[in-house]
Design a protein around this motif. Structure first.
Motif, short mmCIF file in Angstrom:
data_model
loop_
_atom_site.label_atom_id
_atom_site.label_comp_id
_atom_site.label_asym_id
_atom_site.label_seq_id
_atom_site.Cartn_x
_atom_site.Cartn_y
_atom_site.Cartn_z
N LEU A 145 13.42 -7.04 18.34
CA LEU A 145 12.07 -7.18 17.80
C LEU A 145 11.02 -6.68 18.80
N SER A 146 11.31 -6.80 20.07
CA SER A 146 10.32 -6.50 21.12
C SER A 146 10.23 -5.02 21.45
N GLN A 147 11.30 -4.26 21.23
CA GLN A 147 11.31 -2.88 21.68
C GLN A 147 11.05 -1.89 20.56
N ASP A 148 10.63 -0.68 20.95
CA ASP A 148 10.45 0.40 19.98
C ASP A 148 11.81 0.86 19.47
N TRP A 149 11.86 1.20 18.19
CA TRP A 149 13.09 1.72 17.59
C TRP A 149 12.99 3.24 17.52
N PRO A 150 13.94 3.95 18.10
CA PRO A 150 13.89 5.41 18.08
C PRO A 150 13.75 5.97 16.67
N SER A 151 12.86 6.93 16.55
CA SER A 151 12.59 7.70 15.32
C SER A 151 11.77 6.95 14.28
N LEU A 152 11.69 5.62 14.34
CA LEU A 152 10.99 4.87 13.30
C LEU A 152 9.50 5.18 13.27
N VAL A 153 9.02 5.53 12.07
CA VAL A 153 7.58 5.73 11.84
C VAL A 153 7.21 4.97 10.56
N ILE A 154 6.24 4.08 10.66
CA ILE A 154 5.67 3.41 9.49
C ILE A 154 4.16 3.56 9.60
N GLN A 155 3.58 4.44 8.80
CA GLN A 155 2.16 4.76 8.90
C GLN A 155 1.45 4.50 7.57
N PRO A 156 0.63 3.45 7.49
CA PRO A 156 -0.14 3.22 6.26
C PRO A 156 -1.10 4.38 5.98
N MET A 157 -1.31 4.67 4.70
CA MET A 157 -2.19 5.77 4.29
C MET A 157 -3.12 5.29 3.18
N SER A 158 -4.18 6.05 2.97
CA SER A 158 -5.10 5.80 1.86
C SER A 158 -5.03 6.98 0.90
N ALA A 159 -4.97 6.69 -0.39
CA ALA A 159 -4.91 7.75 -1.40
C ALA A 159 -6.30 8.25 -1.73
N PRO A 160 -6.43 9.52 -2.16
CA PRO A 160 -7.72 10.02 -2.64
C PRO A 160 -8.26 9.15 -3.77
N ALA A 161 -9.56 9.00 -3.82
CA ALA A 161 -10.18 8.11 -4.80
C ALA A 161 -9.89 8.53 -6.23
N ASP A 162 -9.72 9.83 -6.47
CA ASP A 162 -9.52 10.31 -7.84
C ASP A 162 -8.05 10.47 -8.21
N LEU A 163 -7.15 10.02 -7.34
CA LEU A 163 -5.72 10.17 -7.63
C LEU A 163 -5.28 9.12 -8.64
N GLY A 221 0.80 -1.22 0.00
CA GLY A 221 0.00 0.00 0.00
C GLY A 221 0.83 1.27 0.00
N TRP A 222 0.20 2.36 0.49
CA TRP A 222 0.86 3.65 0.65
C TRP A 222 1.40 3.77 2.06
N LEU A 223 2.61 4.32 2.20
CA LEU A 223 3.21 4.47 3.52
C LEU A 223 3.85 5.85 3.70
N TYR A 224 3.67 6.38 4.89
CA TYR A 224 4.44 7.52 5.37
C TYR A 224 5.53 6.93 6.26
N TYR A 225 6.78 7.30 6.01
CA TYR A 225 7.89 6.58 6.63
C TYR A 225 8.96 7.55 7.14
N VAL A 226 9.46 7.27 8.34
CA VAL A 226 10.65 7.93 8.87
C VAL A 226 11.59 6.83 9.32
N ALA A 227 12.85 6.90 8.91
CA ALA A 227 13.82 5.85 9.19
C ALA A 227 14.18 5.79 10.67
#
Length: 388
Positions: free
Chosen positions: A223-241, A198-204
């Motif tokens: 695997l168990s802990q949060d990784w500093p700065s990491l962002v993986i956020q699924p997104m939805s695109a506009p229907a007409d894009l 899909g679509w992702l908003y990402y910060v390494a």
């Protein structure tokens, strides 16, 4: 703590992250990973806390793993260029001179390290890679085969050992650790798309932290802990894009282009990072509000940012073919730019609706640019296709 007690404690950690599927143990199992393209955020995403927006493409890399019939030996096969069949010996598997198989081996080793940590026995494999991330002539589109092969092998091997990840984040983290062991210079963004689709908003993630953590912590702990700065956020695109991908037919090397980028400390670089972050975040907002026109406008802004750093660093991001791709797209009411490191491979065009898609594709074709027919990719192929 005894070795047995350590394995039992590790198994408790494992069960928080994976479901056990004993029916899959040592059977023939599959892994699928879609290819990826950048919409915006290239180059900037290499710096700390810099976002990017990417999407998966509906062309996939498939890995199939089954148990080897030869004790202490196995077979690796692939249709990827440069990967010849390899009958490996377990005794020197990770010491053998097999640079062309390095991504597969890194994925195998990270899973095997995980399996050994919980006291499970290792097996040998008949492992095959079938990539759709290639044109008919066998040349790469630039959809990120190294990341896709890493994720697909990890998926297939986890299933082979009867482990089903509770979140695609586990596939991403294992693949990221494998890549870091290989000394990857990239943002690891492709791995997120390979794992999530899909679509992702990402910060390494913080690379310095991750490098140190790899040296000092177990795989299960990471695997168990949060990784500093990491962002993986699924997104939805506009229907007409409407998103079109044009292929120039010229391959490019991300690592080579990154190596050529010398100035990453001066005022021009800091200005680029500031403008890049603001532009990518504005595109994210446009996704959230369904504003396709704003996405087009901001995509054009990001292209100009890339042109500025190209000039400042004497890079070749927007090649003549990519420049023509952009110019033609603009004539048909699309905005366009290079995707990824540039220097060849693909460009991406964004517009509204289906209106001028056929006309744009024909104009690209006349200019020697191939429209790659694809859709936004799911995280894996449908189950009914996975067995084919």
């Amino acid at each position: 703590m005894t070795k047995k007690e350590a394995a039992m404690e590790a198994m408790d950690q494992l069960l928080e992250l994976f479901d056990l599927a004993p029916e899959l143990n040592f059977g023939t199992n599959q892994g699928w990973a879609p290819g990826k393209l950048f919409l915006a955020g290239e180059y900037a995403v290499l710096a700390p806390d810099q976002p990017a927006i990417l999407f998966a493409v509906s062309q996939y890399l498939h890995c199939q793993v089954g148990i080897s019939p030869w004790p202490g030996r196995g077979l690796l096969q692939s249709n990827l260029p440069g990967l010849e069949d390899w009958h490996y010996e377990r005794a020197n598997l990770y010491e053998a001179d097999s640079a062309q198989w390095r991504y597969v081996l890194a994925a195998m080793q990270i899973v095997e390290d995980l399996v050994e940590a919980v006291g499970r026995p290792l097996q040998d494999y008949r492992l095959s890679i079938d990539s759709q991330l290639l044109a008919d002539n066998g040349r790469k589109y630039g959809f990120g085969s190294s990341g896709a092969v890493t994720v697909a092998v990890i998926q297939a091997l986890l299933a082979f050992y009867g482990l089903v990840a509770k979140s695609p984040l586990m596939h991403y983290k294992l693949a990221a650790m494998a890549m870091m062991r290989l000394g990857s210079k990239g943002s690891l963004a492709d791995l997120a798309v390979n794992a999530y689709g899909g679509w992702l908003y990402y910060v390494a993630p913080d690379r310095g932290w991750l490098q140190e953590a790899l040296a000092n912590h177990s795989i299960l702990s990471l695997l168990s802990q949060d990784w500093p700065s990491l962002v993986i956020q699924p997104m939805s695109a506009p229907a007409d894009l409407e998103v079109l991908v044009g292929w120039t037919g010229v391959p490019a090397s991300t690592d080579n282009l990154i190596d050529q980028w010398q100035d990453r400390s001066g005022a021009a670089y800091q200005a680029f990072l500031s403008s890049a972050k603001e532009t990518v975040q504005a595109i994210k907002t446009a996704f959230e509000t369904g504003d396709s026109l704003a996405i087009q406008s901001r995509l054009a802004d990001y292209r100009h940012l890339l042109l500025q750093i190209e000039k400042h660093n004497t890079l070749s991001i927007e090649t003549p073919a990519l420049r023509e791709l952009v110019t033609i797209a603009q004539a048909y009411q699309f905005e366009a730019k290079s995707s990824g490191a540039g220097g060849g491979d693909c460009g991406i065009a964004v517009g509204q609706g289906q209106g001028l898609k056929k006309e744009l594709a024909a104009a690209w074709q006349a200019a020697g640019i191939t429209l790659v027919e694809l859709e936004i990719g799911a995280p894996q192929r449908p189950s009914e296709e996975a067995g084919n």
